[in-house]
Design an enzyme around this catalytic site. Structure first.
Site, PDB file in Angstrom:
ATOM      1  N   GLY A 145      18.832   6.885  22.103  1.00  0.00           N
ATOM      2  CA  GLY A 145      17.877   5.975  22.464  1.00  0.00           C
ATOM      3  C   GLY A 145      18.637   4.598  23.092  1.00  0.00           C
ATOM      4  O   GLY A 145      19.729   4.540  22.936  1.00  0.00           O
ATOM      5  N   GLU A 146      17.732   3.501  23.485  1.00  0.00           N
ATOM      6  CA  GLU A 146      18.055   2.317  24.099  1.00  0.00           C
ATOM      7  C   GLU A 146      17.918   1.121  23.144  1.00  0.00           C
ATOM      8  O   GLU A 146      16.651   0.881  22.848  1.00  0.00           O
ATOM      9  CB  GLU A 146      17.721   2.140  25.605  1.00  0.00           C
ATOM     10  CG  GLU A 146      17.837   0.818  25.925  1.00  0.00           C
ATOM     11  CD  GLU A 146      19.199   0.184  26.026  1.00  0.00           C
ATOM     12  OE1 GLU A 146      20.140   0.885  26.575  1.00  0.00           O
ATOM     13  OE2 GLU A 146      19.516  -0.713  25.318  1.00  0.00           O
ATOM     14  N   CYS A 186      14.510   9.041  24.945  1.00  0.00           N
ATOM     15  CA  CYS A 186      15.099   7.720  25.536  1.00  0.00           C
ATOM     16  C   CYS A 186      14.383   7.662  26.755  1.00  0.00           C
ATOM     17  O   CYS A 186      13.745   8.627  27.326  1.00  0.00           O
ATOM     18  CB  CYS A 186      16.594   7.835  25.739  1.00  0.00           C
ATOM     19  SG  CYS A 186      17.126   6.147  26.467  1.00  0.00           S
ATOM     20  N   GLU A 224      19.179  12.238  15.212  1.00  0.00           N
ATOM     21  CA  GLU A 224      20.619  12.578  14.816  1.00  0.00           C
ATOM     22  C   GLU A 224      21.389  11.472  14.396  1.00  0.00           C
ATOM     23  O   GLU A 224      21.260  10.372  15.053  1.00  0.00           O
ATOM     24  CB  GLU A 224      21.101  13.408  15.940  1.00  0.00           C
ATOM     25  CG  GLU A 224      20.907  14.700  15.970  1.00  0.00           C
ATOM     26  CD  GLU A 224      21.371  15.647  17.103  1.00  0.00           C
ATOM     27  OE1 GLU A 224      21.352  16.836  16.949  1.00  0.00           O
ATOM     28  OE2 GLU A 224      21.672  15.351  18.021  1.00  0.00           O
ATOM     29  N   CYS A 281      27.503   6.357  13.565  1.00  0.00           N
ATOM     30  CA  CYS A 281      26.774   6.415  14.808  1.00  0.00           C
ATOM     31  C   CYS A 281      25.301   6.764  14.611  1.00  0.00           C
ATOM     32  O   CYS A 281      24.824   7.691  14.133  1.00  0.00           O
ATOM     33  CB  CYS A 281      27.292   7.435  15.796  1.00  0.00           C
ATOM     34  SG  CYS A 281      26.597   7.343  17.446  1.00  0.00           S
ATOM     35  N   CYS A 329      23.728  12.096  30.530  1.00  0.00           N
ATOM     36  CA  CYS A 329      23.475  12.071  29.199  1.00  0.00           C
ATOM     37  C   CYS A 329      22.312  13.043  28.648  1.00  0.00           C
ATOM     38  O   CYS A 329      21.345  13.048  29.351  1.00  0.00           O
ATOM     39  CB  CYS A 329      22.966  10.586  28.671  1.00  0.00           C
ATOM     40  SG  CYS A 329      22.570  10.312  27.011  1.00  0.00           S
ATOM     41  N   CYS A 332      29.937  11.717  22.056  1.00  0.00           N
ATOM     42  CA  CYS A 332      28.655  10.823  22.804  1.00  0.00           C
ATOM     43  C   CYS A 332      27.889  11.608  23.899  1.00  0.00           C
ATOM     44  O   CYS A 332      28.492  12.206  24.389  1.00  0.00           O
ATOM     45  CB  CYS A 332      29.826   9.776  23.523  1.00  0.00           C
ATOM     46  SG  CYS A 332      30.538   8.767  22.728  1.00  0.00           S
ATOM     47  N   SER A 392      25.317  -0.849  21.640  1.00  0.00           N
ATOM     48  CA  SER A 392      25.694  -0.217  22.932  1.00  0.00           C
ATOM     49  C   SER A 392      24.470  -0.242  23.873  1.00  0.00           C
ATOM     50  O   SER A 392      23.196   0.085  23.156  1.00  0.00           O
ATOM     51  CB  SER A 392      25.957   1.142  23.054  1.00  0.00           C
ATOM     52  OG  SER A 392      26.319   1.683  24.354  1.00  0.00           O
ATOM     53  N   CYS A 438      19.923   8.507  32.375  1.00  0.00           N
ATOM     54  CA  CYS A 438      21.131   8.623  32.759  1.00  0.00           C
ATOM     55  C   CYS A 438      21.723   9.980  32.994  1.00  0.00           C
ATOM     56  O   CYS A 438      21.354  10.813  32.109  1.00  0.00           O
ATOM     57  CB  CYS A 438      22.066   7.821  31.805  1.00  0.00           C
ATOM     58  SG  CYS A 438      21.482   6.174  31.377  1.00  0.00           S
ATOM     59  N   ASN A 493      31.546  14.636  28.106  1.00  0.00           N
ATOM     60  CA  ASN A 493      31.056  15.602  27.042  1.00  0.00           C
ATOM     61  C   ASN A 493      30.258  16.430  27.630  1.00  0.00           C
ATOM     62  O   ASN A 493      29.137  16.088  27.867  1.00  0.00           O
ATOM     63  CB  ASN A 493      30.893  14.899  25.828  1.00  0.00           C
ATOM     64  CG  ASN A 493      31.902  14.063  24.927  1.00  0.00           C
ATOM     65  OD1 ASN A 493      32.745  14.630  24.922  1.00  0.00           O
ATOM     66  ND2 ASN A 493      31.319  12.760  24.602  1.00  0.00           N
ATOM     67  N   SER A 533      27.192   0.195  28.667  1.00  0.00           N
ATOM     68  CA  SER A 533      27.697   1.435  29.320  1.00  0.00           C
ATOM     69  C   SER A 533      27.565   1.356  30.693  1.00  0.00           C
ATOM     70  O   SER A 533      26.662   1.276  31.636  1.00  0.00           O
ATOM     71  CB  SER A 533      26.706   2.453  28.969  1.00  0.00           C
ATOM     72  OG  SER A 533      26.509   2.791  27.777  1.00  0.00           O
ATOM     73  N   LEU A 534      29.022   1.114  31.258  1.00  0.00           N
ATOM     74  CA  LEU A 534      28.874   0.725  32.681  1.00  0.00           C
ATOM     75  C   LEU A 534      29.099   1.850  33.723  1.00  0.00           C
ATOM     76  O   LEU A 534      28.132   1.987  34.620  1.00  0.00           O
ATOM     77  CB  LEU A 534      30.236  -0.260  32.735  1.00  0.00           C
ATOM     78  CG  LEU A 534      30.466  -1.005  34.223  1.00  0.00           C
ATOM     79  CD1 LEU A 534      29.359  -2.057  33.911  1.00  0.00           C
ATOM     80  CD2 LEU A 534      31.611  -1.649  34.117  1.00  0.00           C
ATOM     81  N   HIS A 535      29.939   2.614  33.677  1.00  0.00           N
ATOM     82  CA  HIS A 535      30.336   3.895  34.152  1.00  0.00           C
ATOM     83  C   HIS A 535      30.128   4.193  35.683  1.00  0.00           C
ATOM     84  O   HIS A 535      30.602   5.008  36.438  1.00  0.00           O
ATOM     85  CB  HIS A 535      28.883   4.853  33.901  1.00  0.00           C
ATOM     86  CG  HIS A 535      28.802   4.825  32.318  1.00  0.00           C
ATOM     87  ND1 HIS A 535      29.582   5.101  31.563  1.00  0.00           N
ATOM     88  CD2 HIS A 535      27.658   4.884  31.567  1.00  0.00           C
ATOM     89  CE1 HIS A 535      29.322   5.071  30.302  1.00  0.00           C
ATOM     90  NE2 HIS A 535      27.992   4.957  30.550  1.00  0.00           N
TER      91      HIS A 535
HETATM   92  N1  SAH Z   1      21.630   3.898  25.261  1.00  0.00           N
HETATM   93  C1  SAH Z   1      22.441   3.252  24.663  1.00  0.00           C
HETATM   94  C2  SAH Z   1      23.074   3.714  23.534  1.00  0.00           C
HETATM   95  C3  SAH Z   1      23.690   5.078  23.615  1.00  0.00           C
HETATM   96  S1  SAH Z   1      25.236   5.083  23.391  1.00  0.00           S
HETATM   97  C4  SAH Z   1      23.649   3.227  25.829  1.00  0.00           C
HETATM   98  O1  SAH Z   1      23.369   3.928  27.039  1.00  0.00           O
HETATM   99  O2  SAH Z   1      24.612   2.420  25.962  1.00  0.00           O
HETATM  100  C5  SAH Z   1      26.032   6.607  24.063  1.00  0.00           C
HETATM  101  C6  SAH Z   1      27.243   6.342  24.945  1.00  0.00           C
HETATM  102  O3  SAH Z   1      27.756   7.553  25.252  1.00  0.00           O
HETATM  103  C7  SAH Z   1      26.838   5.458  26.182  1.00  0.00           C
HETATM  104  O4  SAH Z   1      28.164   4.639  26.610  1.00  0.00           O
HETATM  105  C8  SAH Z   1      26.419   6.761  27.056  1.00  0.00           C
HETATM  106  O5  SAH Z   1      26.630   6.098  28.465  1.00  0.00           O
HETATM  107  C9  SAH Z   1      27.667   7.674  26.737  1.00  0.00           C
HETATM  108  N2  SAH Z   1      27.386   8.992  27.031  1.00  0.00           N
HETATM  109  C10 SAH Z   1      26.239   9.646  27.387  1.00  0.00           C
HETATM  110  N3  SAH Z   1      26.309  10.862  27.751  1.00  0.00           N
HETATM  111  C11 SAH Z   1      27.619  11.195  27.850  1.00  0.00           C
HETATM  112  C12 SAH Z   1      28.389  12.326  28.097  1.00  0.00           C
HETATM  113  N4  SAH Z   1      27.820  13.522  28.296  1.00  0.00           N
HETATM  114  N5  SAH Z   1      29.845  12.291  27.906  1.00  0.00           N
HETATM  115  C13 SAH Z   1      30.255  11.171  27.503  1.00  0.00           C
HETATM  116  N6  SAH Z   1      29.715  10.021  27.183  1.00  0.00           N
HETATM  117  C14 SAH Z   1      28.320   9.911  27.207  1.00  0.00           C
HETATM  118 FE1  SF4 Z   2      19.187   6.494  27.267  1.00  0.00          FE
HETATM  119 FE2  SF4 Z   2      21.649   5.551  26.556  1.00  0.00          FE
HETATM  120 FE3  SF4 Z   2      21.392   8.234  27.440  1.00  0.00          FE
HETATM  121 FE4  SF4 Z   2      21.196   6.278  29.171  1.00  0.00          FE
HETATM  122  S1  SF4 Z   2      23.009   7.025  28.063  1.00  0.00           S
HETATM  123  S2  SF4 Z   2      19.701   8.292  28.559  1.00  0.00           S
HETATM  124  S3  SF4 Z   2      20.160   4.821  28.028  1.00  0.00           S
HETATM  125  S4  SF4 Z   2      20.847   7.237  25.329  1.00  0.00           S
END
Ligand code: SAH
Ligand code: SF4
Length: 371
Positions: free
Chosen positions: A166-167, A111, A91, A104, A118, A340, A198, A115, A297, A220-222
């Site tokens: 993906g990463e 992936c 996508e 984006c 996600c 996201c 990212s 996480c 989200n 992506s700290l979180h």
């Molecule tokens: N894999 C990389 C690139 C993907 S970026 C990474 O993780 O950084 C996608 C961004 O959206 C990341 O910051 C991820 O942590 C965030 N994300 C993933 N799932 C989400 C969700 N359900 N709601 C909001 N943000 C989310």
């Molecule tokens: Fe992969 Fe990024 Fe989603 Fe984590 S947040 S599962 S690294 S796409």
């Protein structure tokens, strides 16, 4: 199978042309037609002789991924489900805003990381995207929104973010190849300041990314403790917070004009209290940073809820009072699951419901980590 030339660098084209006894300047003409005019088919390159066009077309192609589904959100966000030549799907999302537009793009199909918040993380890795498939997403988006032939300042797509599926740092070579072609002064000349990569924190690749590509870095700290981040972003067990933040502090070019973006997804009752905000300040202390708060989200069967508006604003205020810019990201394209972390190939969905349910069950463990 024909070789796709969408992400061939000028030098690679020159080598190809030499092999078939053609002149260097022809390679440059083709490169510019592909990169600056959006040439879709070699047959259409009228400055080349018919013979040459035919010779090239037998071996090479400029095909973009095919659009399987095109969805437009109420807020004008546009999501494309794209079918690649081997039938796999990824996508890409276009987010138009006043005076700017962000595209984006994805770097992998699925992936390897898992996480917990996600949606893409519930889909196993199918494979890395090839450089031409990464570039193909940009080409296709520019075709679809009629964004060719404009000078830089007038482009609809002004920013490209690798924040799709993906990463990117697990597919570094292919991502780097595509981005270098994207930034080529003879091609699209995309500014590195308008590209953001990212990562969930692949520490050993961060310095290389800064040195070779110089693009903006988003992390992506979180979470603000290793205990919680080990759960939310399991890669943290390999590269813990201390190492990740050291890599950010040392990111080439980082300074007052160039800040690291920290992404922080707001999960109700998990990471959204004032204590978390204060610990976050402590963690990023000394690193020129922006903190993007992303309201969670939701996706089907997700084991989390979005933090309340009050919690998000209280969190943001603590960061802002400490002098950080900490915009709350307005979820875009939610109604079409384009926001996201909601991205996932449609074709994967039905197969994985059982597994998703199992994940939800294990995640009740999360209760342990609520302060
Ligand atoms: N894999 C990389 C690139 C993907 S970026 C990474 O993780 O950084 C996608 C961004 O959206 C990341 O910051 C991820 O942590 C965030 N994300 C993933 N799932 C989400 C969700 N359900 N709601 C909001 N943000 C989310
Ligand atoms: Fe992969 Fe990024 Fe989603 Fe984590 S947040 S599962 S690294 S796409």
């Amino acid at each position: 199978m024909k070789i796709n030339l969408l992400s061939h660098s000028l030098n690679e084209l020159i080598v190809l042309f030499e092999q078939i006894g053609e002149k260097k300047f022809r390679a440059k003409q083709l490169f510019q037609a592909i990169q600056t005019q959006g040439l879709k088919s070699i047959e259409d390159l009228s400055t080349f002789s018919k013979d040459l066009r035919q010779k090239l077309s037998e071996l090479y192609t400029l095909d973009r991924p095919e659009i399987s589904v095109n969805q437009i959100s109420r807020d004008s966000t546009q999501k494309w489900l794209l079918k690649l030549a081997d039938g796999n799907e990824v996508e890409a999302v276009y987010i138009p805003e006043t005076h700017r537009g962000t595209l984006c793009i994805s770097s992998q199909i699925g992936c390897t990381l898992t996480c917990k918040f996600c949606h893409t993380g519930t889909q196993r890795l199918v494979r890395n995207l090839e450089p031409h498939e990464i570039m193909g997403q940009i080409m296709l988006a520019r075709d679809a929104i009629d964004d060719w032939g404009l000078i830089n300042q007038e482009r609809k797509i002004t920013n490209i973010v690798l924040m799709g599926m993906g990463e990117p740092l697990f597919n570094y070579d292919n991502v780097a190849h595509a981005l270098k072609v994207l930034m080529d002064p003879d091609g699209m000349q995309w500014s590195k300041r308008r590209i953001t990569l990212s990562t969930s924190g692949v520490v050993p690749m961060i310095a290389k990314c800064g040195e070779e590509l110089g693009v903006n870095l988003a992390i992506s700290l979180h979470a603000t403790t290793n205990d919680l981040r080990n759960i939310l972003v399991p890669l943290n067990k390999k590269y813990p917070l201390e190492e990740l933040l050291d890599a950010c502090a040392a990111y080439p070019g980082v300074g007052h004009m160039r800040r690291i973006t920290f992404e922080y997804v707001m999960l109700k009752g998990v990471n959204d209290t004032p204590e978390h905000a204060k610990r976050l300040l402590y963690l990023v202390y000394g690193i020129p940073a922006k903190i993007n708060l992303i309201p969670f989200n939701p996706w089907p069967d997700a084991p989390f809820e979005r933090s309340s508006n009050n919690a998000i604003h209280a969190f943001a205020e603590i960061l802002e009072n400490a002098g950080y810019s900490s915009p709350v990201r307005t979820p875009r394209g939610e109604d079409i699951m384009a926001a996201c972390g909601q991205l996932k190939s449609e074709s994967e969905r039905p197969k994985r419901t059982l597994e998703a349910a199992r994940e939800t069950a294990t995640l009740n463990l999360m209760d342990l980590f609520q302060d």
